[in-house]
Design an enzyme around this catalytic site. Structure first.
Site, PDB file in Angstrom:
ATOM      1  CG  LEU A 181      54.256 122.900  70.921  1.00 23.24           C
ATOM      2  CD1 LEU A 181      53.427 121.643  70.652  1.00 23.24           C
ATOM      3  CD2 LEU A 181      53.458 123.884  71.757  1.00 23.24           C
ATOM      4  CG  ASP A 182      58.317 124.165  76.880  1.00 23.60           C
ATOM      5  OD1 ASP A 182      59.077 124.887  76.211  1.00 23.60           O
ATOM      6  OD2 ASP A 182      57.700 124.571  77.885  1.00 23.60           O
ATOM      7  NE  ARG A 183      62.990 115.133  75.370  1.00 24.98           N
ATOM      8  CZ  ARG A 183      64.137 114.545  75.691  1.00 24.98           C
ATOM      9  NH1 ARG A 183      65.129 115.250  76.188  1.00 24.98           N
ATOM     10  NH2 ARG A 183      64.283 113.246  75.508  1.00 24.98           N
TER      11      ARG A 183
END
EC number: 5.4.99.-
Length: 322
Positions: free
Chosen positions: A146-148
């Site tokens: 997942l993106d940060r």
């Protein structure tokens, strides 16, 4: 400490409380004496009642007394080449975010703002934290990413066999991932999908970006309206059929409805208004996950967004009904 305190840390330790140390909480006493032992392990043995004082069980908030004999069970020590244990607060947030765990799999409700792995100036991420939190799981790995700034459901495999199974499932159609997103404007009910190829590009600063490009890779996202807040904003469900980098964010922008708080692809004026309501994050959350496990069982989990997200939605509801 007595002579037996300095025995090899691989076995049981007996620690005697000397004068001047009384009144400390047992966790602080152990943290000061068990150098090299990850903090999470110390808190775990306290929670499980494995630490004994004067041969009896104690609670984690027990305050030591002079002359107490503290029995500590055998524990794994941190080797010289291992990373320094991460902050207690971070590890506790991640532990509290676990929504499912068995012998081979962890499903975590990842907080926004925490990267899934270290790198690019970051010394740690979710996977580094879990390697300290679960030192007995030598094979633990991220199943996907997942993106940060995206929150929500993230899978970590504790065994290679589970990792292989889930990677195969992700390549097929055995994993159903759904996201919630707060977007600008009124998303039309008739806009049920965005089918637009995506390609990576680098802007002058060297930052990696993704854009709709006819020469890019096929990308398809299904969308469904969950709730409208007048014509101002819409909560949508997004189901990425393909798994391209930043797919939902770029497809939402391409449809004319940027996601709130998106510093790369968003609408700054819209994001600023949401920030003024207390929404200082990207409003993209992996809320639902359905996956078939190796034994044929279907695991379905749901995770709600954080309180900050909920607070913004409550204000939008109130404003829309005024």
């Amino acid at each position: 400490m007595t002579k037996k305190d300095s025995q090899a840390h691989s076995g049981v330790q007996m620690l005697e409380v000397s004068a001047g140390l009384e009144g400390q909480r047992i966790d602080n006493f152990l943290l000061a004496r068990l150098k090299g032992v990850p903090k999470t392990m110390i808190y775990r043995i306290l929670r499980k009642g494995e630490v004994r004082v004067n041969k009896g069980r104690i609670k984690p908030d027990y305050r030591i007394k002079e002359g107490d004999m503290v029995r500590v069970p055998p524990m794994r020590m941190t080797q010289a080449d291992e990373p320094v244990p991460l902050a207690k607060g971070l590890l506790e947030r991640l532990e509290a975010g676990i929504v499912y765990e068995d012998k081979a799999l962890i499903v975590l409700n990842k907080p926004a703002g925490i990267a899934v792995h270290g790198g690019s100036g970051l010394h740690y991420g979710v996977i580094e934290a879990f390697r300290q939190m679960r030192p007995q799981c030598k094979e633990i790995e991220l199943v996907h990413r997942l993106d940060r700034d995206t929150s929500g459901l993230l899978m970590l495999a504790k065994k290679r066999s589970m990792l292989r199974h889930l990677h195969e499932a992700l390549r097929g159609d055995s994993v159903d991932k759904r996201y919630m997103a707060l977007v600008r404007g009124r998303w039309p009910a008739t806009r049920k999908q965005v089918d637009a190829p995506l390609a990576r590009s680098n802007v002058r600063s060297g930052e990696r970006m993704v854009e709709v490009n006819p020469e890019g890779k096929e990308a398809l996202t299904l969308f469904k309206v969950l709730r409208r807040f007048g014509d101002y904003a819409t909560m949508v469900e997004a189901s990425p059929i393909t798994g391209r980098t930043h797919q939902i964010r770029v497809h939402a922008l391409y449809a004319g409805h940027a996601i709130a708080g998106d510093t790369k692809y968003g609408d700054e004026s819209f994001s600023k208004e949401i920030r003024e309501l207390g929404g200082k994050r990207l409003f993209l959350h992996a809320s639902d996950l359905k996956v078939t496990l190796p034994d044929g069982e279907v695991l379905a989990v749901h995770a709600e967004p954080d309180e900050q997200w909920q607070g913004v939605i409550e204000q939008l509801v109130a404003e829309a009904t005024e």
